[in-house]
Design a protein around this motif. Structure first.
Motif, PDB file in Angstrom:
ATOM      1  N   ALA A   1      -8.318  -4.412   1.155  1.00 32.84           N
ATOM      2  CA  ALA A   1      -7.957  -5.453  -0.081  1.00 32.84           C
ATOM      3  C   ALA A   1      -6.950  -5.088  -0.869  1.00 32.84           C
ATOM      4  CB  ALA A   1      -9.420  -5.437  -0.715  1.00 32.84           C
ATOM      5  N   GLY A   2      -6.242  -4.052  -0.939  1.00 31.56           N
ATOM      6  CA  GLY A   2      -5.027  -3.526  -1.798  1.00 31.56           C
ATOM      7  C   GLY A   2      -5.783  -2.169  -2.468  1.00 31.56           C
ATOM      8  N   LEU A   3      -4.735  -1.486  -2.929  1.00 33.58           N
ATOM      9  CA  LEU A   3      -4.964  -0.299  -3.478  1.00 33.58           C
ATOM     10  C   LEU A   3      -5.725  -0.385  -4.968  1.00 33.58           C
ATOM     11  CD1 LEU A   3      -4.257   2.629  -3.170  1.00 33.58           C
ATOM     12  CD2 LEU A   3      -2.362   2.586  -4.256  1.00 33.58           C
ATOM     13  N   GLU A   4      -5.299  -1.546  -5.607  1.00 34.44           N
ATOM     14  CA  GLU A   4      -6.057  -1.858  -6.747  1.00 34.44           C
ATOM     15  C   GLU A   4      -7.480  -2.146  -6.700  1.00 34.44           C
ATOM     16  OE1 GLU A   4      -5.737  -4.285 -10.969  1.00 34.44           O
ATOM     17  OE2 GLU A   4      -3.838  -4.260  -9.577  1.00 34.44           O
ATOM     18  N   SER A   5      -7.735  -3.136  -5.846  1.00 33.23           N
ATOM     19  CA  SER A   5      -8.905  -3.372  -5.468  1.00 33.23           C
ATOM     20  C   SER A   5      -9.894  -2.192  -4.992  1.00 33.23           C
ATOM     21  CB  SER A   5      -8.921  -4.603  -4.345  1.00 33.23           C
ATOM     22  OG  SER A   5     -10.361  -4.904  -4.175  1.00 33.23           O
ATOM     23  N   ALA A   6      -9.343  -1.486  -4.165  1.00 29.31           N
ATOM     24  CA  ALA A   6     -10.100  -0.397  -3.666  1.00 29.31           C
ATOM     25  C   ALA A   6     -10.851   0.640  -4.525  1.00 29.31           C
ATOM     26  CB  ALA A   6      -9.387   0.467  -2.522  1.00 29.31           C
ATOM     27  N   ALA A   7      -9.709   1.114  -5.382  1.00 27.44           N
ATOM     28  CA  ALA A   7     -10.135   1.943  -6.631  1.00 27.44           C
ATOM     29  C   ALA A   7     -11.052   1.175  -7.812  1.00 27.44           C
ATOM     30  CB  ALA A   7      -9.009   2.325  -7.301  1.00 27.44           C
ATOM     31  N   GLY A   8     -10.931  -0.037  -7.859  1.00 32.20           N
ATOM     32  CA  GLY A   8     -11.783  -0.873  -8.985  1.00 32.20           C
ATOM     33  C   GLY A   8     -11.379  -0.198 -10.417  1.00 32.20           C
ATOM     34  N   ASP A   9     -12.675  -0.026 -10.928  1.00 32.33           N
ATOM     35  CA  ASP A   9     -12.067   0.495 -12.222  1.00 32.33           C
ATOM     36  C   ASP A   9     -12.676   1.956 -12.462  1.00 32.33           C
ATOM     37  OD1 ASP A   9     -14.869   0.556 -11.941  1.00 32.33           O
ATOM     38  OD2 ASP A   9     -15.533  -0.249 -13.645  1.00 32.33           O
ATOM     39  N   SER A  10     -12.459   2.633 -11.370  1.00 34.80           N
ATOM     40  CA  SER A  10     -12.562   4.253 -11.271  1.00 34.80           C
ATOM     41  C   SER A  10     -11.380   5.172 -11.354  1.00 34.80           C
ATOM     42  CB  SER A  10     -13.463   4.394  -9.875  1.00 34.80           C
ATOM     43  OG  SER A  10     -13.389   5.928  -9.711  1.00 34.80           O
ATOM     44  N   VAL A  11     -11.284   5.538 -12.429  1.00 34.15           N
ATOM     45  CA  VAL A  11      -9.959   6.650 -12.694  1.00 34.15           C
ATOM     46  C   VAL A  11     -10.084   7.930 -11.394  1.00 34.15           C
ATOM     47  CG1 VAL A  11     -11.283   8.279 -14.187  1.00 34.15           C
ATOM     48  CG2 VAL A  11      -9.096   7.996 -14.309  1.00 34.15           C
ATOM     49  N   VAL A  12     -11.251   8.048 -11.050  1.00 33.63           N
ATOM     50  CA  VAL A  12     -11.200   9.205 -10.070  1.00 33.63           C
ATOM     51  C   VAL A  12     -10.771   8.646  -8.782  1.00 33.63           C
ATOM     52  CG1 VAL A  12     -12.940  10.963  -8.914  1.00 33.63           C
ATOM     53  CG2 VAL A  12     -13.418  10.163 -11.365  1.00 33.63           C
ATOM     54  N   LEU A  13     -11.129   7.530  -8.186  1.00 36.97           N
ATOM     55  CA  LEU A  13     -10.523   7.029  -7.102  1.00 36.97           C
ATOM     56  C   LEU A  13      -9.162   6.768  -7.087  1.00 36.97           C
ATOM     57  CD1 LEU A  13     -13.265   4.574  -5.387  1.00 36.97           C
ATOM     58  CD2 LEU A  13     -12.657   6.956  -4.729  1.00 36.97           C
ATOM     59  N   ALA A  14      -8.648   6.142  -8.374  1.00 38.90           N
ATOM     60  CA  ALA A  14      -7.242   5.697  -8.330  1.00 38.90           C
ATOM     61  C   ALA A  14      -6.414   7.213  -8.024  1.00 38.90           C
ATOM     62  CB  ALA A  14      -6.972   5.141  -9.978  1.00 38.90           C
ATOM     63  N   VAL A  15      -6.844   8.251  -8.846  1.00 42.78           N
ATOM     64  CA  VAL A  15      -5.878   9.323  -8.913  1.00 42.78           C
ATOM     65  C   VAL A  15      -6.278  10.058  -7.497  1.00 42.78           C
ATOM     66  CG1 VAL A  15      -5.707  11.764  -9.924  1.00 42.78           C
ATOM     67  CG2 VAL A  15      -6.304   9.822 -11.267  1.00 42.78           C
ATOM     68  N   LEU A  16      -7.353  10.323  -6.828  1.00 41.54           N
ATOM     69  CA  LEU A  16      -7.524  10.734  -5.696  1.00 41.54           C
ATOM     70  C   LEU A  16      -6.816   9.828  -4.496  1.00 41.54           C
ATOM     71  CD1 LEU A  16     -11.383  11.355  -5.334  1.00 41.54           C
ATOM     72  CD2 LEU A  16      -9.556  13.050  -5.401  1.00 41.54           C
ATOM     73  N   PHE A  17      -6.626   8.437  -4.578  1.00 42.37           N
ATOM     74  CA  PHE A  17      -5.630   7.688  -3.857  1.00 42.37           C
ATOM     75  C   PHE A  17      -4.338   8.097  -4.198  1.00 42.37           C
ATOM     76  CE2 PHE A  17      -8.945   3.956  -3.695  1.00 42.37           C
ATOM     77  CZ  PHE A  17      -9.270   4.447  -2.296  1.00 42.37           C
ATOM     78  N   GLU A  18      -3.839   8.362  -5.137  1.00 41.48           N
ATOM     79  CA  GLU A  18      -2.457   8.770  -5.662  1.00 41.48           C
ATOM     80  C   GLU A  18      -2.099   9.983  -4.842  1.00 41.48           C
ATOM     81  OE1 GLU A  18       0.560   9.603  -9.345  1.00 41.48           O
ATOM     82  OE2 GLU A  18      -1.275   8.221  -9.645  1.00 41.48           O
ATOM     83  N   ARG A  19      -3.258  11.098  -5.212  1.00 44.43           N
ATOM     84  CA  ARG A  19      -2.887  12.422  -4.386  1.00 44.43           C
ATOM     85  C   ARG A  19      -2.862  12.209  -3.132  1.00 44.43           C
ATOM     86  NH1 ARG A  19      -6.131  16.912  -7.622  1.00 44.43           N
ATOM     87  NH2 ARG A  19      -4.399  18.220  -6.506  1.00 44.43           N
ATOM     88  N   THR A  20      -3.539  11.321  -2.442  1.00 48.16           N
ATOM     89  CA  THR A  20      -3.642  11.447  -0.866  1.00 48.16           C
ATOM     90  C   THR A  20      -2.747  10.691  -0.334  1.00 48.16           C
ATOM     91  OG1 THR A  20      -5.358  10.032  -0.984  1.00 48.16           O
ATOM     92  CG2 THR A  20      -6.035  12.103  -0.599  1.00 48.16           C
TER      93      THR A  20
END
Length: 273
Positions: A223-242
């Motif tokens: 559904a897209g990176l933004e949708s996957a992370a939602g409002d979670s800063v942790v997931l957003a940064v983990l996605f960025e790092r991986t």
């Protein structure tokens, strides 16, 4: 994520906490003035952790002072909040050799005391809270070389299989995976366990749970990176790092504690294709 980007985000956290640091108490203020509803001990210990993570020698003195103040204020408390203990555990594992010997001793004593007092959560429980408490129990038992406590902690850790999505509770009903913050902090906790515990059986379990949870959150990438992370800063940064892509356009600002955990834990396991 390159180190320069990681340091940029790390200093964003430190600068924000520097602005609200209270010299009179030597700690961060209560959640009413610090934003998200974290207890002062959690905020202050993570502030100390962030200061140490900058690797700036000039900040070590304040970090030591903050840790000491928190321990002083909690000397008669039965138990420090689990997330605060997670911050203290990360300080111990990542930075204890940089701290004064007396402070090292005090941190170890507190971890041993609170690790023994931590009570497992009933199931179904929040994934992140269950992972944090499991790590505290295992870490304290290993730190104290207590075989009896370690056996009990390992047994409790195995119960994470009923908490991490997908799966069923002991009562048989299927449970839904948690939201972004819950999944993200659970992942951060599992990666911390993988990096810092020694018990081979627990390490094998953590590897399986980590892979399962990564597969779940990665499945939302359709559904897209933004949708996957939602409002979670942790997931957003983990996605960025991986994924090795910069995602500042939707990086939430709300939770510096979560952001810090995502920055200091090595994701290690690549997101499945």
């Amino acid at each position: 994520m390159i180190e320069a980007r990681r340091q940029q985000l790390l200093h964003r956290i430190v600068n924000a906490w520097d602005r609200v640091f209270d010299p009179a108490t030597g700690c961060l203020p209560s959640p009413r003035t610090a934003g998200k509803s974290r207890c002062p001990e959690t905020l202050s210990l993570h502030y100390a952790l962030a200061l140490l993570e900058t690797s700036e020698t000039s900040r070590r003195g304040r970090a030591e002072s903050v840790i000491a103040r928190v321990l002083d204020r909690q000397v008669h408390a039965a138990l420090i909040a689990p997330l605060a203990l997670m911050g203290l555990l990360l300080i111990w594992h990542r930075h204890r050799r940089r701290l004064m010997p007396d402070l090292q001793r005090r941190i170890k004593d507190r971890l041993l005391h609170d690790g023994a007092a931590c009570v497992p959560l009933p199931t179904p429980a929040r994934m992140d809270e269950a992972v944090i408490i499991a790590w505290i129990q295992i870490a304290a038992a290993e730190l104290g070389d207590d075989c009896e406590r370690l056996e009990s902690a390992v047994h409790q850790c195995m119960e994470l299989r009923t908490v991490i999505f997908p799966g069923a509770t002991p009562g048989g009903e299927e449970r839904e995976a948690g939201g972004g913050d819950e999944s993200g902090m659970a992942l951060a906790g599992l990666h911390a366990m993988a990096a810092h515990i020694r018990h081979p059986g627990v390490l094998r379990l953590v590897a399986r749970l980590r892979e399962t949870l990564w597969e779940y959150v990665a499945g939302r990438l359709g559904a897209g990176l933004e949708s996957a992370a939602g409002d979670s800063v942790v997931l957003a940064v983990l996605f960025e790092r991986t994924l090795q892509v910069e995602v500042p356009e939707f990086l939430p600002e709300a939770d510096p504690v979560g952001l810090l955990h995502a920055l200091i834990v090595d994701p290690g396991l690549l997101i499945p294709a």
